[in-house]
Motif scaffolding. Structure first.
Motif, mmCIF file in Angstrom:
data_model
loop_
_atom_site.group_PDB
_atom_site.id
_atom_site.type_symbol
_atom_site.label_atom_id
_atom_site.label_comp_id
_atom_site.label_asym_id
_atom_site.label_seq_id
_atom_site.Cartn_x
_atom_site.Cartn_y
_atom_site.Cartn_z
ATOM 1 N N ASP A 81 0.878 -1.165 0.000
ATOM 2 C CA ASP A 81 0.000 0.000 0.000
ATOM 3 C C ASP A 81 0.919 1.220 0.000
ATOM 4 O OD1 ASP A 81 -2.027 1.798 0.122
ATOM 5 O OD2 ASP A 81 -2.502 1.435 2.221
ATOM 6 N N ASP A 82 1.321 1.640 -1.198
ATOM 7 C CA ASP A 82 2.250 2.762 -1.302
ATOM 8 C C ASP A 82 1.531 4.106 -1.358
ATOM 9 O OD1 ASP A 82 1.195 2.541 -3.818
ATOM 10 O OD2 ASP A 82 3.074 1.982 -4.789
ATOM 11 N N GLY A 83 0.196 4.091 -1.151
ATOM 12 C CA GLY A 83 -0.544 5.326 -1.126
ATOM 13 C C GLY A 83 -0.860 5.900 -2.487
ATOM 14 N N VAL A 84 -0.497 5.211 -3.548
ATOM 15 C CA VAL A 84 -0.739 5.711 -4.897
ATOM 16 C C VAL A 84 -2.026 5.086 -5.424
ATOM 17 C CG1 VAL A 84 0.140 5.776 -7.260
ATOM 18 C CG2 VAL A 84 1.717 5.977 -5.337
ATOM 19 N N ASP A 85 -2.932 5.935 -5.876
ATOM 20 C CA ASP A 85 -4.182 5.454 -6.473
ATOM 21 C C ASP A 85 -3.918 5.093 -7.920
ATOM 22 O OD1 ASP A 85 -6.719 4.943 -7.387
ATOM 23 O OD2 ASP A 85 -7.548 6.910 -6.872
ATOM 24 N N PRO A 86 -4.037 3.812 -8.287
ATOM 25 C CA PRO A 86 -3.727 3.415 -9.666
ATOM 26 C C PRO A 86 -4.730 3.976 -10.679
ATOM 27 C CG PRO A 86 -4.651 1.569 -8.441
ATOM 28 C CD PRO A 86 -4.444 2.688 -7.465
ATOM 29 N N TYR A 87 -5.882 4.446 -10.181
ATOM 30 C CA TYR A 87 -6.895 4.971 -11.095
ATOM 31 C C TYR A 87 -6.893 6.484 -11.181
ATOM 32 C CZ TYR A 87 -8.452 0.189 -10.702
ATOM 33 O OH TYR A 87 -8.487 -1.182 -10.715
ATOM 34 N N ALA A 88 -6.040 7.134 -10.404
ATOM 35 C CA ALA A 88 -5.962 8.591 -10.446
ATOM 36 C C ALA A 88 -5.338 9.035 -11.769
ATOM 37 C CB ALA A 88 -5.131 9.109 -9.275
ATOM 38 N N ARG A 89 -5.828 10.135 -12.297
ATOM 39 C CA ARG A 89 -5.289 10.645 -13.572
ATOM 40 C C ARG A 89 -4.588 11.943 -13.355
ATOM 41 N NH1 ARG A 89 -8.131 8.567 -18.617
ATOM 42 N NH2 ARG A 89 -9.051 6.720 -17.839
#
Length: 89
Positions: A81-89
Motif C-alpha cells: 500500500d504505497d498510497g498511490v491510487d492506480p486509477y488517479a489521472r
C-alpha cells in the motif's frame, strides 16, 4: 507432449465432419496451405463439472490446515500500500 498432426486445407474441406469430431474429442491439428503451416485447430476448454457437496467435503477433510497467521503474513509481504491510487489521472 505429442506433436499435433498436420492437415491440409483441402483435407479440412473434404473431411470436415471427421476432423471436427476429432476436435470435439480433444484432438488438435495444425492446418497447412501449400505446405506452409497457417494455423491451429484446437478444442475449446470444457466447462468445469459440478462437484457434489459430499465430494467436496470429503476432499476438504484431507486438505492441509491453513495457518491463518502465516497466510496473513504472506499477504502482507506480497501486497503493498504505497498510497498511490492506480486509477488517479
Amino acid at each position: 507432449m505429442t506433436a499435433q498432426p498436420e492437415i491440409s486445407q483441402r483435407d479440412l474441406r473434404l473431411r470436415s465432419k471427421e476432423i471436427m469430431d476429432a476436435v470435439e474429442g480433444g484432438q488438435a491439428f495444425v492446418v497447412t496451405r501449400d505446405g506452409h503451416r497457417i494455423g491451429e485447430l484446437v478444442p475449446l476448454r470444457r466447462r468445469r463439472q459440478f462437484v457434489p457437496r459430499s465430494e467436496f467435503a470429503a476432499l476438504s477433510r484431507t486438505a492441509p490446515e491453513v495457518d491463518l497467521e502465516r497466510f496473513r503474513a504472506d499477504q502482507d509481504a506480497t501486497l503493498t500500500d504505497d498510497g498511490v491510487d492506480p486509477y488517479a489521472r
